[in-house]
Every structure is written in structure tokens, then in C-alpha cells.
Design a protein around this motif. Structure first.
Motif, mmCIF file in Angstrom:
data_model
loop_
_atom_site.group_PDB
_atom_site.id
_atom_site.type_symbol
_atom_site.label_atom_id
_atom_site.label_comp_id
_atom_site.label_asym_id
_atom_site.label_seq_id
_atom_site.Cartn_x
_atom_site.Cartn_y
_atom_site.Cartn_z
ATOM 1 N N CYS A 127 0.845 -1.195 0.000
ATOM 2 C CA CYS A 127 0.000 0.000 0.000
ATOM 3 C C CYS A 127 0.880 1.244 0.000
ATOM 4 O O CYS A 127 2.107 1.158 -0.088
ATOM 5 C CB CYS A 127 -0.936 -0.007 1.206
ATOM 6 S SG CYS A 127 -0.120 0.160 2.814
ATOM 7 N N THR A 131 -3.227 4.814 1.922
ATOM 8 C CA THR A 131 -4.109 3.636 1.883
ATOM 9 C C THR A 131 -3.780 2.642 3.004
ATOM 10 O O THR A 131 -4.340 1.548 3.026
ATOM 11 C CB THR A 131 -4.025 2.928 0.514
ATOM 12 O OG1 THR A 131 -2.680 2.505 0.267
ATOM 13 C CG2 THR A 131 -4.506 3.845 -0.608
ATOM 14 N N SER A 134 -6.895 1.523 5.221
ATOM 15 C CA SER A 134 -7.769 0.593 4.498
ATOM 16 C C SER A 134 -7.125 -0.778 4.352
ATOM 17 O O SER A 134 -7.782 -1.816 4.521
ATOM 18 C CB SER A 134 -8.103 1.175 3.120
ATOM 19 O OG SER A 134 -8.838 0.252 2.366
ATOM 20 N N THR A 135 -5.841 -0.804 4.047
ATOM 21 C CA THR A 135 -5.129 -2.078 3.903
ATOM 22 C C THR A 135 -5.145 -2.851 5.209
ATOM 23 O O THR A 135 -5.432 -4.052 5.222
ATOM 24 C CB THR A 135 -3.681 -1.832 3.434
ATOM 25 O OG1 THR A 135 -3.722 -1.161 2.165
ATOM 26 C CG2 THR A 135 -2.906 -3.133 3.303
#
Length: 167
Positions: A127, A131, A134-135
Motif C-alpha cells: 500500500c 491507503t 484501508s489495507t
């Protein structure tokens, strides 16, 4: 047991956006909800100094550099690392689940190819700082493939293919 730990490393350089992304409230909440209660941050030459206490139920501590971080890799239940080859391989060889975070501000964006290849092989998650939350929220470390260390020819072949070296 008091919970699981995360080791975050930026290597010897500066990658403040990774450290900042890790200590954001949303990220720490995701980690806490996944059972991680401690985050150790190796911040290298960074200008951003993270908090050094408990936030969102997660104990934070940091250091800049030390002669060896092998013990930090060994003690971690999850490694979040800049996508440098040495750090990624050290985490994988230690048998640790890895989230490789690409520093796309580096010249040539050379970390992307390695991180994406390792992720496409199922060895890690890949990532960017923006991000990371979210990862981490969507990762399932049980789905990662174990990395079998001691295959330097395979690594050499891959690196040769990336930089287009013909034997």
C-alpha cells in the motif's frame, strides 16, 4: 498474553508520511480491533516525532536508529515497513506478516515494483501511506504465503528481470 505487537520501520531515511499514517486515530483503532496493543516505530531520520504513550488503547514507543533491528522483527506479530528490499526481506525471512508501504516520493519510485511483486506472489500486502488504514482494515494475515528464505538465485533472477539484465 497482553496482545500482539506491530513493528514499523522506515529504514535509515525519512518517511514521515508512513509514521504519521500509523499513529492516526483511525489506524490505531483498526490495529486495536485486530488485537494489536503495542506499536514500536523506528523513525529513522524523520522530522515528525510520534507520541510516546498510549493512544486509542495502543501503547506507542519509538526510536530513530540502532545497530540492529533483528530483535524488533523477531518480537513483532506484524511488520509495517517501507518497501525497501532489505527491510522487506528481513521481515519475510523472519516469518512475519508484512505490509510493505511504498514511499512514492523517492526518485524513480523504485519501491513500487518490489512491493507489488511481493504482494502479487502473496507474500505481503502492499500500500501507500494514504491507503494504510484501508489495507490494515481489510488484511487477513492468514492468507499470506510463507516466504521460504535461502533462495538467493530466485531473488537475483527477479532483480535481473526488473533492471533488464541479460545473462
Amino acid at each position: 498474553m497482553a496482545g500482539k505487537s506491530v513493528f514499523v520501520t522506515v529504514g535509515t531515511t525519512q518517511f514521515d508520511s508512513l509514521i504519521q499514517a500509523v499513529v492516526e486515530e483511525d489506524t490505531l483503532t483498526v490495529l486495536r480491533d485486530k488485537g494489536y496493543t503495542r506499536v514500536i516505530l523506528q523513525i529513522g531520520q524523520g522530522l515528525f516525532t510520534p507520541p510516546d504513550d498510549k493512544h486509542c488503547g495502543v501503547m506507542l514507543s519509538y526510536f530513530r536508529l540502532k545497530p540492529s533491528i533483528a530483535e524488533d522483527f523477531s518480537n513483532a506479530d506484524l511488520v509495517v515497513s517501507h518497501a525497501g528490499a532489505g527491510s522487506c526481506l528481513e521481515a519475510l525471512e523472519a516469518g512475519k506478516p508484512l505490509v510493505a508501504v511504498v514511499n512514492d516520493t523517492l526518485m524513480g519510485n523504485h519501491q513500487t515494483e518490489l512491493a507489488e511483486e511481493l504482494a502479487s506472489c502473496g507474500f505481503c500486502y502492499c500500500c501507500y501511506p494514504n491507503t494504510l488504514h484501508s489495507t490494515l482494515a481489510h488484511m487477513d494475515v492468514s492468507k499470506l504465503r510463507p516466504y521460504i528464505p535461502g533462495q538467493p538465485k530466485l531473488l537475483a533472477q527477479y532483480l535481473d528481470s526488473v533492471i533488464n539484465v541479460t545473462p
